[in-house]
Design a protein around this motif. Structure first.
Motif, PDB file in Angstrom:
ATOM      1  N   PRO A   1      35.246   2.564  65.079  1.00  0.00           N
ATOM      2  CA  PRO A   1      33.841   2.131  65.119  1.00  0.00           C
ATOM      3  C   PRO A   1      32.954   3.158  64.396  1.00  0.00           C
ATOM      4  O   PRO A   1      33.077   4.363  64.622  1.00  0.00           O
ATOM      5  N   GLU A  14      29.912   3.883  64.810  1.00  0.00           N
ATOM      6  CA  GLU A  14      29.097   4.638  65.776  1.00  0.00           C
ATOM      7  C   GLU A  14      29.879   5.842  66.305  1.00  0.00           C
ATOM      8  O   GLU A  14      29.318   6.912  66.533  1.00  0.00           O
ATOM      9  N   VAL A  15      31.173   5.631  66.526  1.00  0.00           N
ATOM     10  CA  VAL A  15      32.028   6.711  67.045  1.00  0.00           C
ATOM     11  C   VAL A  15      32.175   7.811  65.993  1.00  0.00           C
ATOM     12  O   VAL A  15      32.059   9.003  66.296  1.00  0.00           O
ATOM     13  N   LYS A  23      28.983   9.852  65.796  1.00  0.00           N
ATOM     14  CA  LYS A  23      28.843  10.771  66.928  1.00  0.00           C
ATOM     15  C   LYS A  23      29.735  12.009  66.694  1.00  0.00           C
ATOM     16  O   LYS A  23      29.284  13.148  66.887  1.00  0.00           O
ATOM     17  N   TRP A  64      32.322   3.956  73.771  1.00  0.00           N
ATOM     18  CA  TRP A  64      31.826   2.865  72.923  1.00  0.00           C
ATOM     19  C   TRP A  64      32.221   1.514  73.511  1.00  0.00           C
ATOM     20  O   TRP A  64      31.415   0.589  73.585  1.00  0.00           O
ATOM     21  N   GLU A  76      30.079   0.690  76.459  1.00  0.00           N
ATOM     22  CA  GLU A  76      28.757   0.248  76.001  1.00  0.00           C
ATOM     23  C   GLU A  76      28.785  -1.195  75.500  1.00  0.00           C
ATOM     24  O   GLU A  76      27.809  -1.927  75.610  1.00  0.00           O
ATOM     25  N   LYS A  77      29.922  -1.586  74.925  1.00  0.00           N
ATOM     26  CA  LYS A  77      30.056  -2.952  74.386  1.00  0.00           C
ATOM     27  C   LYS A  77      30.383  -3.960  75.475  1.00  0.00           C
ATOM     28  O   LYS A  77      30.634  -5.133  75.181  1.00  0.00           O
TER      29      LYS A  77
END
Lengths: 364, 364
Positions: free
Chosen positions: A15, A17-18, A21, A256, A259-260
């Motif tokens: 991902p 986003e991962v 981060k 993640w 969160e999903k």
């Protein structure tokens, strides 16, 4: 350079986003003044990373309390040996269902240890289906039954409601390297689940083992200490230096996923992605899926062919130029394969289908 | 948060330039459109990363052509078993020099495989020296002699000119986890060198093995395939998915070392760093080094004590507050230990000495 849509079977897409981060924290994690890569595995900061990763995985998979969670090195390939060395210890017999290359490799390591037997196989049709199984096929004195739950190369899976039944004294062992966390499986149906991280959890270099506690501690003391599950259970994956950064990355992926909406939400998305792709393939004039029975189909790996090797090669080449990469199929199946793990977005699947439509029109 | 001076014994500090490069490339490596963590280990891009890392390590260590270079998983702890399983195969005898915990652990795994013997030890004085050795102590039919070249916990080392001599038919096997690439060693004096990356090469999760080619392929076929060096030599470390990102990080460290002038230049700096620290300790009224004989002293790990446990604890606490972290010694030695690997700058050593001076004044 823009990021591509990466359909690789593993290592595979993570991902975005991962990755962002991890990038942000790469030189300095929290207030530690150092990278996770520089952190002692005995430090309180790393202990927190490890504990949180375990807790999140436990929550995501609803792992019962009587299971240990380990983060080991050596890949699923090392598990192929650890499993018989640790578990083929009562009657020195173990049964295997052969649904692909990896299932076969697991069986071959067990043969080195004891009386391993293939009790069902789909090798006759290039592993393009899940073979029939009923409990009478199992040897009653087998120490365990081993399956590869999702077959990366061939695109088949044992769906959560089609796991082989075994009696209480014969644990089911499942290689879930390529579909862990993709949809809910009842962990309590397994004696042990294992998965290399590099498909659906994180970078290569860490393997998750989820093992029922009563199965730990049965190995002969003569085996290498590093191959005994008890070694790692007793020291909470820190008998020696674990692959700290890879564990940290898995932890970010677990966060993640939470969160999903967790595994159930991910399963909905995965089913929607796979359905869209299979629907297109089932109705295409040019492309054909290689797994015909819908109930055998993997949600994660979708192999397909045109039936013309040159056209397959052209597709792989042109799709790459269009930013859809790693679509070449495994040499034993040929053609193409789209691996659409959790990190593959619906946008990626849509882009693939759009490209296939265009290619179909141009190559009628 | 500012980066601290990290004196951890491993995992340990990495060069800031290396971390910055990794950070920059984390979402997109070159023109691939993906992170190294997302790259297929069968891709041309990863093959280039692996090949370059091997070539740079070969150049840095002047590894002769008849040695294979492997990047494996499982840490040095797995090597402790692979070594006897692969090499204790002729007379089923192997000799070990016991210079610390890790040397002892290596020996204990060999005992599981055959007739392993400790032929010299410094256990009587908490491993604070390198024991005398001459070739007559070696069993003439030993399959190999194993040493731990640098002893992380105890701060001793076999200097490059003090390696044990062995006859041609008895290869010397060296664990160089904590001093690989710190100063030039003649690789041709070894049958095999191995090193976990997490001290002086990269993040935890990859172990470098440098093995003379004629020693490969001797293992009994009944051992787990993953524990046979031949498996990994035949497939150039890609029999199964290797720890790609950890290999990439090692590669960045190798490039950094080359830019710094290679191992010889690094050795000069390491000697200057270690000398400064030992000189201070030898002349301090408060602090004492635990390794007294200068020729036994490690350039990488410098243990020291005040002789007062409470004062040691105070030092560890206050040094941490001053941004000098992970100075606590191993419980078997007590006191403090400064690990000053390649990535530790002279500025870091100077800051440590300045702090020690201040502490000494304040605690007279």
């Amino acid at each position: 350079m823009e990021r591509v849509f990466n359909f690789a079977p593993g290592p595979s897409a993570l991902p975005e986003e991962v990755l962002k981060k991890a990038q942000e924290e790469l030189l300095c994690y929290g207030d530690t003044g150092m990278s996770v890569m520089e952190m002692s595995h005995r430090s309180a900061d790393f202990a927190e990373i490890l504990d949180q990763a375990k807790a999140d995985l436990k929550e995501l998979m609803e792992i019962p309390d009587n299971y240990d969670i380990l983060f080991l090195q050596g890949g699923a390939s090392t598990q192929f040996s650890m499993i018989p060395l640790n578990l083929m210890v009562h009657n020195h017999k173990a049964d295997y269902i052969k649904t692909g290359n990896w299932a076969k490799k697991a069986y071959e390591q067990a043969v080195k240890v004891g009386d391993a037997k293939v009790i069902a196989s789909s090798e006759d049709k290039t592993y393009s289906y899940i073979p029939d199984y009923d409990i009478s096929m199992l040897r009653p004195d087998a120490d365990y039954l081993h399956i590869c739950v999702n077959n990366t190369i061939y695109g088949t899976r044992f769906a959560p409601d089609r796991l082989p039944e075994t009696p209480d004294n014969i644990p089911l062992i499942g290689d879930m390297s390529s579909n862990i966390l993709s949809e809910p499986y009842d962990v309590s149906k397994f004696g042990m689940i294992y998965a290399g991280a590099q498909k659906n959890m994180g970078p290569a270099g860490v393997t998750v083992v989820i093992i029922r506690h009563d199965l730990v501690g049965q190995a002969d003391p003569s085996i290498p200490t590093m191959l005994d599950y008890k070694t790692h259970v007793d020291k909470d994956s820190c008998f020696n230096t674990p692959p700290c950064f890879a564990i940290y990355m898995c932890g970010l992926v677990y966060k993640w996923l939470k969160e999903k909406g967790g595994v159930a939400a991910m399963a909905e998305l995965n089913k929607a992605k796979a359905s869209k792709l299979y629907d297109f393939l089932d109705n295409s004039a040019l492309f054909k899926p290689t797994v015909l029975n819908p109930i055998d189909r993997s949600l994660m790996n979708v192999p397909f062919v045109t039936g013309d090797k040159d056209l397959d090669a052209k597709f792989v080449k042109e799709s790459k130029e269009a930013g859809l990469v790693n679509l070449k199929g495994h040499r034993t199946v040929g053609g193409m394969r789209a691996s659409i793990y959790n990190a593959m977005t619906m946008d990626g699947v849509d882009a693939l289908i759009d490209f296939m439509k265009k290619f179909e029109t141009e190559n009628k």
